[in-house]
Structure formats: C-alpha cells, structure tokens
Design a protein around this motif. Sequence first.
Motif, PDB file in Angstrom:
ATOM      1  N   ILE A  65       0.868  -1.187   0.000  1.00 42.12           N
ATOM      2  CA  ILE A  65       0.000   0.000   0.000  1.00 42.12           C
ATOM      3  C   ILE A  65       0.897   1.227   0.000  1.00 42.12           C
ATOM      4  CG2 ILE A  65      -1.784   1.289   1.259  1.00 42.12           C
ATOM      5  CD1 ILE A  65      -2.692  -1.373   2.483  1.00 42.12           C
ATOM      6  N   VAL A  66       0.549   2.212  -0.831  1.00 46.93           N
ATOM      7  CA  VAL A  66       1.383   3.405  -0.992  1.00 46.93           C
ATOM      8  C   VAL A  66       0.569   4.630  -0.583  1.00 46.93           C
ATOM      9  CG1 VAL A  66       2.679   4.812  -2.635  1.00 46.93           C
ATOM     10  CG2 VAL A  66       2.676   2.319  -2.860  1.00 46.93           C
ATOM     11  N   PHE A  67       1.159   5.470   0.269  1.00 50.27           N
ATOM     12  CA  PHE A  67       0.594   6.771   0.612  1.00 50.27           C
ATOM     13  C   PHE A  67       1.467   7.838  -0.048  1.00 50.27           C
ATOM     14  CE2 PHE A  67      -0.471   3.951   4.188  1.00 50.27           C
ATOM     15  CZ  PHE A  67      -1.844   4.082   4.217  1.00 50.27           C
ATOM     16  N   PRO A  68       1.157   8.230  -1.295  1.00 52.02           N
ATOM     17  CA  PRO A  68       2.052   9.124  -2.037  1.00 52.02           C
ATOM     18  C   PRO A  68       2.267  10.476  -1.370  1.00 52.02           C
ATOM     19  CG  PRO A  68       0.421   8.106  -3.486  1.00 52.02           C
ATOM     20  CD  PRO A  68       0.001   7.811  -2.092  1.00 52.02           C
ATOM     21  N   GLU A  69       1.194  11.079  -0.833  1.00 48.48           N
ATOM     22  CA  GLU A  69       1.326  12.408  -0.244  1.00 48.48           C
ATOM     23  C   GLU A  69       2.159  12.381   1.033  1.00 48.48           C
ATOM     24  OE1 GLU A  69      -1.474  11.000  -1.128  1.00 48.48           O
ATOM     25  OE2 GLU A  69      -2.181  12.199  -2.834  1.00 48.48           O
ATOM     26  N   LEU A  70       2.093  11.279   1.763  1.00 48.72           N
ATOM     27  CA  LEU A  70       2.856  11.162   3.009  1.00 48.72           C
ATOM     28  C   LEU A  70       4.239  10.548   2.788  1.00 48.72           C
ATOM     29  CD1 LEU A  70       0.000   9.826   5.338  1.00 48.72           C
ATOM     30  CD2 LEU A  70       0.735  12.194   5.008  1.00 48.72           C
ATOM     31  N   ARG A  71       4.458   9.997   1.588  1.00 46.08           N
ATOM     32  CA  ARG A  71       5.714   9.302   1.266  1.00 46.08           C
ATOM     33  C   ARG A  71       5.999   8.202   2.293  1.00 46.08           C
ATOM     34  NH1 ARG A  71       8.627  12.119  -2.651  1.00 46.08           N
ATOM     35  NH2 ARG A  71      10.638  11.258  -2.043  1.00 46.08           N
ATOM     36  N   VAL A  72       4.978   7.391   2.512  1.00 43.37           N
ATOM     37  CA  VAL A  72       5.076   6.252   3.418  1.00 43.37           C
ATOM     38  C   VAL A  72       4.577   5.021   2.679  1.00 43.37           C
ATOM     39  CG1 VAL A  72       4.281   5.209   5.573  1.00 43.37           C
ATOM     40  CG2 VAL A  72       4.786   7.654   5.490  1.00 43.37           C
ATOM     41  N   ALA A  73       5.323   3.928   2.793  1.00 44.29           N
ATOM     42  CA  ALA A  73       4.927   2.652   2.202  1.00 44.29           C
ATOM     43  C   ALA A  73       4.512   1.698   3.315  1.00 44.29           C
ATOM     44  CB  ALA A  73       6.095   2.055   1.411  1.00 44.29           C
ATOM     45  N   LEU A  74       3.427   0.977   3.067  1.00 44.02           N
ATOM     46  CA  LEU A  74       2.917   0.023   4.049  1.00 44.02           C
ATOM     47  C   LEU A  74       3.060  -1.386   3.484  1.00 44.02           C
ATOM     48  CD1 LEU A  74       1.388  -0.349   6.778  1.00 44.02           C
ATOM     49  CD2 LEU A  74      -0.720  -0.336   5.446  1.00 44.02           C
ATOM     50  N   GLU A  75       3.655  -2.281   4.282  1.00 47.05           N
ATOM     51  CA  GLU A  75       3.819  -3.679   3.888  1.00 47.05           C
ATOM     52  C   GLU A  75       3.063  -4.566   4.870  1.00 47.05           C
ATOM     53  OE1 GLU A  75       5.240  -4.649   1.214  1.00 47.05           O
ATOM     54  OE2 GLU A  75       6.715  -3.143   0.616  1.00 47.05           O
ATOM     55  N   TYR A  76       2.387  -5.589   4.318  1.00 52.26           N
ATOM     56  CA  TYR A  76       1.645  -6.536   5.154  1.00 52.26           C
ATOM     57  C   TYR A  76       2.332  -7.894   5.025  1.00 52.26           C
ATOM     58  CZ  TYR A  76      -2.287  -9.002   7.285  1.00 52.26           C
ATOM     59  OH  TYR A  76      -3.068  -9.776   8.108  1.00 52.26           O
ATOM     60  N   ASP A  77       2.988  -8.348   6.098  1.00 56.28           N
ATOM     61  CA  ASP A  77       3.821  -9.551   6.050  1.00 56.28           C
ATOM     62  C   ASP A  77       3.203 -10.678   6.866  1.00 56.28           C
ATOM     63  OD1 ASP A  77       5.535  -7.930   4.639  1.00 56.28           O
ATOM     64  OD2 ASP A  77       6.919  -7.606   6.303  1.00 56.28           O
ATOM     65  N   THR A  78       3.075 -11.845   6.233  1.00 54.48           N
ATOM     66  CA  THR A  78       2.663 -13.059   6.927  1.00 54.48           C
ATOM     67  C   THR A  78       3.654 -14.161   6.590  1.00 54.48           C
ATOM     68  OG1 THR A  78       1.285 -13.929   5.119  1.00 54.48           O
ATOM     69  CG2 THR A  78       0.252 -12.353   6.639  1.00 54.48           C
ATOM     70  N   VAL A  79       3.614 -15.243   7.348  1.00 53.43           N
ATOM     71  CA  VAL A  79       4.518 -16.359   7.067  1.00 53.43           C
ATOM     72  C   VAL A  79       3.995 -17.234   5.936  1.00 53.43           C
ATOM     73  CG1 VAL A  79       5.478 -16.429   9.383  1.00 53.43           C
ATOM     74  CG2 VAL A  79       3.412 -17.729   8.873  1.00 53.43           C
ATOM     75  N   GLY A  80       2.781 -16.985   5.476  1.00 48.45           N
ATOM     76  CA  GLY A  80       2.229 -17.760   4.379  1.00 48.45           C
ATOM     77  C   GLY A  80       1.720 -19.122   4.813  1.00 48.45           C
ATOM     78  N   ARG A  81       1.195 -19.855   3.852  1.00 53.95           N
ATOM     79  CA  ARG A  81       0.584 -21.152   4.122  1.00 53.95           C
ATOM     80  C   ARG A  81       1.597 -22.166   4.638  1.00 53.95           C
ATOM     81  NH1 ARG A  81      -2.881 -23.609  -0.670  1.00 53.95           N
ATOM     82  NH2 ARG A  81      -4.001 -21.671  -0.173  1.00 53.95           N
ATOM     83  N   HIS A  82       2.830 -22.112   4.115  1.00 54.84           N
ATOM     84  CA  HIS A  82       3.845 -23.097   4.477  1.00 54.84           C
ATOM     85  C   HIS A  82       4.880 -22.548   5.460  1.00 54.84           C
ATOM     86  CE1 HIS A  82       2.206 -25.621   1.303  1.00 54.84           C
ATOM     87  NE2 HIS A  82       2.322 -24.616   0.453  1.00 54.84           N
TER      88      HIS A  82
END
Length: 276
Positions: free
Chosen positions: A186-203
């Motif tokens: 997810i990108v917030f262009p005006e705030l110049r902040v990037a959001l990452e959503y991290d999970t370990v996944g199925r395996h």
Amino acid sequence: MPEPVKQWWARRQFSRGRAVPYEVGTYRAGWAAYPELIRQYHPELNHGIALSQIPLAADVLLCWECPLGHRFAATPAEQRERPRQVRRRSAWCPECSALARPQPVVLGEARAIPRKPRRPAPALCTKTPDLPTGTAFVSECAPRPASAAEGRLRAELAAQIEFDAAVNAVKVSRPFFRHIEVWPDIVFPELRVALEYDTVGRHGLEHVGKRQDADLRKDRALRAAGWEVIRIRTGKLELLGPHDLALSSVSGKSVARIIDELRAIRGALLVDAYLR
C-alpha cells in the motif's frame, strides 16, 4: 624401431613384391573396434594410405589429428593403449591429455587460480518511466495483490484516510533485482510512506530467511529515496524497522494503530488533513 609411414610402405612394397602391399579394407574389421581412431586418422596426412591398409600391430609412425585440430605422431599400438590406463578414456590426443591432467601442487609456490567466468548481469527492465527518485506512480510491472487480508486492509484504510489506491510503485535510485522501482503493498504518495503486510504464508516460508533479507533491502531502497516504511508483522515474525507493528489480524484497532504510526512519522497535522 618405428619408421615413418612412407618408408614403411616402400619397404612393404619391396618385401611383398607388390605396388599395393595391402588392399583397402584388409584390416577394416580390426580397426572397427576403435571408432575414435578411425575419426582421428586421415589418409591425406599419411601419403594417401588408408587406415584399413595398415595392420594393427605394425611398427609404423602414423599422423593423427584430434577433433580440436592437434596433430601428433604415434604407432597403432600406442593409440590402441591410450584409452586404457595411460590416458583418460576421453583423451586420445597427447596435447588434450596434458591439458586435462591435474597439475602438481608445490608447497610454498604461489599459483594463480583461474576464476570462473562471471555470468552477465541481467538487463534492467526498461518499462519504468523516467521519473525523479522517490516518485510514486502506477507500474505495469507490479504484481497483483496475493493476500485477501491485504485487500481487506486496503479497504479498511481507504475508509479512514484518503490515498490513491491505484498507485502501486515507487521509483528508487538503485536497482532492486531487475527493476529501479519497488512495489509496496500500500502506498501513501502524499505522506511518502509505504505500508507492507507480512505473513509467514501457508507453508511458513514467506518473509523469513532470504526473503526477509530482500524485505530489508527493499526498505533500505525506499528510505534512500526519501520514504519511510511501516511493516505489519503477523504471526511470530520479528519486527525489522522502527515503525513496524506486530498485529494478529485486520480490524478497526489495527487501522487506528497504523494511523497513529503515520502521525508519529509525518506529524498529526499533515496526516489528519487526509482523514475522512
């Protein structure tokens, strides 16, 4: 003692009283067991005498040519012995055998070890637009969102704060794998902040090990471009950056914590201006 093929042929002509002591094909059956020698023998290098005209036990020096073009003289007996214990089965040529033989190591003697040729670096993708470093844009190379939870988080955030959900890439100053752009979740262009959503996944293999190293490299590229990164780390994933959040699920409380972290990064005055 072996003698050159021309002298040997003349002597056999005299001793047998014939212009052609041995007819072509006389010893074809014997030489058939040595197909590599048949390929290395050329009559034009031996005064026009065919290999099938020469006895396998003849004490005569013949001229041979290996597939690499090395020419050498050897008797039929020497050539028939070479594939056994004298040389490697794949090296019937003395020069090829010398090149393939391991060189002795002398203690105390410095020797240069040849390097393996480096693979050429993969070419950079040319689809990234010519934009200033740190510019957010819509990339045609960005992968599609693979997580349903990430989609829910984007929808929850869009209901609370204004941002262009179509923007999916940030131009960086140095290559990230084959691109000079990165694709935050997810990108917030005006705030110049990037959001990452991290999970370990199925395996349990996502965002760990080498993939975690790639995450850190991505964060460094974003910060070098003037951006900040918030990583939502779920499960037992450890926090990587100063603004990472450990969350168990996507909920209203999660969105509130993300907005609070945005305020901590860019200030409440700027962030609240984009709240709905």
